[in-house]
Design a protein around this motif. Structure first.
Motif, PDB file in Angstrom:
ATOM      1  N   GLN A  55       0.890  -1.255  -0.238  1.00 19.91           N
ATOM      2  CA  GLN A  55      -0.087   0.041  -0.098  1.00 19.91           C
ATOM      3  C   GLN A  55       0.954   1.415   0.145  1.00 19.91           C
ATOM      4  O   GLN A  55       1.889   1.468   0.743  1.00 19.91           O
ATOM      5  CB  GLN A  55      -0.866   0.141   1.188  1.00 19.91           C
ATOM      6  N   LEU A  56       0.609   2.179  -0.894  1.00 16.77           N
ATOM      7  CA  LEU A  56       1.628   3.454  -0.972  1.00 16.77           C
ATOM      8  C   LEU A  56       0.809   4.542  -0.894  1.00 16.77           C
ATOM      9  O   LEU A  56      -0.408   4.706  -1.019  1.00 16.77           O
ATOM     10  CB  LEU A  56       2.069   3.408  -2.482  1.00 16.77           C
ATOM     11  N   GLU A  57       1.046   5.524   0.243  1.00 17.18           N
ATOM     12  CA  GLU A  57       0.453   6.413   0.399  1.00 17.18           C
ATOM     13  C   GLU A  57       1.546   7.770   0.582  1.00 17.18           C
ATOM     14  O   GLU A  57       2.604   7.764   0.956  1.00 17.18           O
ATOM     15  CB  GLU A  57       0.150   6.664   1.983  1.00 17.18           C
ATOM     16  N   PRO A  61       6.877  14.916   0.219  1.00 22.20           N
ATOM     17  CA  PRO A  61       8.132  14.125  -0.425  1.00 22.20           C
ATOM     18  C   PRO A  61       8.117  12.828   0.008  1.00 22.20           C
ATOM     19  O   PRO A  61       9.253  12.314  -0.147  1.00 22.20           O
ATOM     20  CB  PRO A  61       9.277  15.154  -0.116  1.00 22.20           C
ATOM     21  N   VAL A  62       7.377  12.477   0.939  1.00 27.60           N
ATOM     22  CA  VAL A  62       7.455  11.096   1.685  1.00 27.60           C
ATOM     23  C   VAL A  62       6.471  10.235   1.168  1.00 27.60           C
ATOM     24  O   VAL A  62       5.424  10.433   0.987  1.00 27.60           O
ATOM     25  CB  VAL A  62       7.513  11.045   3.229  1.00 27.60           C
ATOM     26  N   THR A  63       7.003   8.975   0.790  1.00 31.37           N
ATOM     27  CA  THR A  63       6.273   7.793   0.394  1.00 31.37           C
ATOM     28  C   THR A  63       6.083   6.914   1.492  1.00 31.37           C
ATOM     29  O   THR A  63       7.186   6.347   2.007  1.00 31.37           O
ATOM     30  CB  THR A  63       6.479   7.213  -0.812  1.00 31.37           C
ATOM     31  N   PHE A  64       4.901   6.418   2.238  1.00 26.70           N
ATOM     32  CA  PHE A  64       4.748   5.264   3.136  1.00 26.70           C
ATOM     33  C   PHE A  64       4.367   3.972   2.371  1.00 26.70           C
ATOM     34  O   PHE A  64       3.265   4.144   1.883  1.00 26.70           O
ATOM     35  CB  PHE A  64       3.732   5.817   4.315  1.00 26.70           C
ATOM     36  N   ALA A  65       5.145   3.244   2.461  1.00 24.72           N
ATOM     37  CA  ALA A  65       5.058   1.742   1.618  1.00 24.72           C
ATOM     38  C   ALA A  65       4.936   0.754   2.698  1.00 24.72           C
ATOM     39  O   ALA A  65       5.750   0.489   3.475  1.00 24.72           O
ATOM     40  CB  ALA A  65       6.050   1.424   0.675  1.00 24.72           C
ATOM     41  N   VAL A 119      12.577  -3.912  -3.913  1.00 26.70           N
ATOM     42  CA  VAL A 119      13.550  -3.784  -4.994  1.00 26.70           C
ATOM     43  C   VAL A 119      12.975  -2.909  -6.096  1.00 26.70           C
ATOM     44  O   VAL A 119      13.580  -2.262  -6.659  1.00 26.70           O
ATOM     45  CB  VAL A 119      13.834  -5.352  -5.476  1.00 26.70           C
ATOM     46  N   PRO A 120      11.513  -3.395  -6.665  1.00 24.54           N
ATOM     47  CA  PRO A 120      10.989  -2.450  -7.758  1.00 24.54           C
ATOM     48  C   PRO A 120      11.005  -1.176  -7.528  1.00 24.54           C
ATOM     49  O   PRO A 120      10.473  -0.239  -8.257  1.00 24.54           O
ATOM     50  CB  PRO A 120       9.598  -3.128  -7.879  1.00 24.54           C
ATOM     51  N   LEU A 121      10.723  -0.685  -6.001  1.00 26.66           N
ATOM     52  CA  LEU A 121      10.399   0.655  -5.715  1.00 26.66           C
ATOM     53  C   LEU A 121      11.761   1.444  -5.435  1.00 26.66           C
ATOM     54  O   LEU A 121      11.793   2.576  -5.421  1.00 26.66           O
ATOM     55  CB  LEU A 121       9.718   0.588  -4.274  1.00 26.66           C
TER      56      LEU A 121
END
Length: 485
Positions: A55-57, A61-65, A119-121
């Motif tokens: 889940q990406l939020e 500038p910050v992504t919480f994964a 890895v894909p991120l």
């Protein structure tokens, strides 16, 4: 500018304008906001079955994964190897270690699976900072997936002496996995020494202190760097929280029920490493041997629940409830309860205000990586009338807070004596001790910890693979079917 990728077992629940998060989480989040980046980890959700998806939020500038865990993975990776094996071992409780090879396989499997989700991120110039004992094999898994980025690791709990670590059957695989990082960070110099001792005496490696103060480590065919980075807090922010809450309902209620008695205060997660039973018994010894203290002082212990599904934590809760009941039954009067034992969670702002209202901070873990409660207690004090910190010599904070009364938590009489000294300490001495500790806390706040680690990780970016033959291993990290398969 390179992005910062934070990897931790749980992603801190931080929201702008929401309840205050812990100083560590805030410090890391500040770094993410400055550089831009991502916080990756377990969401806290445990699912019985199904396909797990990240889940990406996006928050500025910050992504919480975040991603959930299957029940089997939670049981083996988190409840099993992380908290039934590593936690007691790293806190010097070899007698409480529960080891199951299937749990270790699950621990490695989940680390590999989590790494593959990340890895894909990733981008080629990302800097990756991995946190704590749950994720020791994480860099090794990333390297196996072809990741060449700089990867640092920080251990928030103690690193045990070699003879204790040897009680963990796959100890060699764990240390070999640590050597896949570019920079290892420990809370204190003794923790760093314990790691280096293992490298030299158990892994046939070599260590050397560099001109920049870091330690160069050569083992398992790699060269990496290691150092001590004691975590701090934001003392002035905590002081403002405490001052703002001084007139709040919790403090007013506490003072109204105390009737001018002095307060000894402790806040700990309900954990056997915190020395809670010994602490209760030392307080009992104080009021037993010093009758003048009876009905003049109360001990407030706040112990929020943690890991309630593990038997060791159920046992410590039952022991504490029995001890507090026994002591109160022995000494309580109609208008006085010696021990107030509260088994619930409070907001940091409330705790800071209660710290400020107390006369003694009682922080006596049997073993602790740092113990930020000790630093928060000092930060919350009224400079004009500060309380006294009684602190275990086995907390990492004891390396820095020389103004505390340092005690051995196994010495019940010694702790009782320290409590008596703290309760009677003159104002001028309390103020002097407080000033010394606050100066230390301001000089080494959480931003300093973060910036020092990031600076050294940037310097460690020039990784070199030595031609040193790898030391013999007790076998590769198990590679078993992935959690999501």
């Amino acid at each position: 500018m390179s992005r910062l990728i934070i990897v931790s077992n749980r992603v801190a629940p931080i929201s702008e304008g929401g309840p205050a998060a812990g100083g560590l989480a805030v410090g890391v989040y500040d770094a993410l906001k400055e550089t831009g980046g991502m916080w990756f980890g377990w969401s806290g959700d445990v699912l019985s079955s199904g396909q797990l998806e990240i889940q990406l939020e996006e928050r500025g500038p910050v992504t919480f994964a975040t991603i959930g865990l299957l029940r089997r993975d939670y049981d083996q990776y988190y409840r099993g190897f992380s908290n039934a094996t590593l936690w007691p071992a790293f806190h010097y409780r070899a007698d409480l270690i529960q080891y199951d090879r299937h749990d270790f396989e699950g621990y490695c499997r989940v680390n590999t699976w989590l790494a593959q989700q990340l890895v894909p991120l990733l981008r080629p110039d990302d800097v990756i900072w991995v946190h704590d004992y749950h994720l020791i094999p994480f860099a090794q898994a990333l390297r196996a997936a072809g990741v060449k980025n700089r990867i640092g690791f920080f251990l928030h709990i103690p690193f045990p002496a070699s003879q204790v670590l040897l009680a963990v059957p796959p100890h060699r695989s764990l240390v070999e996995a640590l050597c896949a990082f570019d920079l290892l960070g420990f809370q204190t110099a003794p923790d760093l020494r314990a790691f280096c001792d293992y490298i030299v005496n158990e892994a046939a490696g070599a260590v050397e202190v560099r001109p920049d103060g870091l330690t160069s480590v050569r083992a398992f065919g790699r060269t990496l760097r290691a150092g001590a980075y004691p975590i701090g807090v934001y003392p002035d922010e905590i002081a403002e929280l405490a001052k703002a809450g001084e007139r709040g309902k919790p403090v007013r209620t506490l003072k109204a029920t105390l009737h001018s008695r002095k307060v000894i205060m402790s806040v700990d997660r309900l954990d056997y490493s915190k020395g809670l039973v010994e602490r209760f018994r030392a307080f009992e010894r104080l009021i037993d041997l010093a009758p003048a203290q009876r009905n003049q002082v109360s001990f407030l212990q706040i112990a929020p629940p943690t890991r309630a599904d593990l038997h060791a934590y159920q046992d410590i809760r039952l022991r504490l409830e029995a001890e507090s009941g026994r002591i109160n039954g022995r000494f309580a009067e109609l208008d006085w309860t010696p021990i107030r034992y509260i088994h619930r969670q409070y907001e940091r702002s409330v705790l800071a205000a209660l710290f400020r209202a107390s006369h003694v901070g009682y922080v006596t873990p049997l073993r602790d990586g740092m113990n930020l409660v000790a630093k928060e207690y000092v930060s919350a004090q009224d400079p004009e009338n500060p309380g006294v910190l009684v602190l275990s010599q086995f907390a990492g904070a004891a390396q820095e807070l020389g103004g505390a009364l340092i005690v051995n938590p196994f010495d019940i009489d010694g702790m009782a004596d320290a409590l008596a000294i703290a309760l009677a300490m003159p104002l001028e001495e309390r103020q002097a001790r407080y000033r010394d500790m606050m100066a230390q806390l301001r000089e080494n706040n959480v931003s300093v910890w973060r910036d020092n680690f990031m600076r050294d990780l940037a310097r460690a970016g020039e990784r070199s693979e030595d031609a040193v033959p790898p030391a013999a291993s007790d076998g590769p990290v198990p590679q078993v079917p992935l959690a999501a398969e």
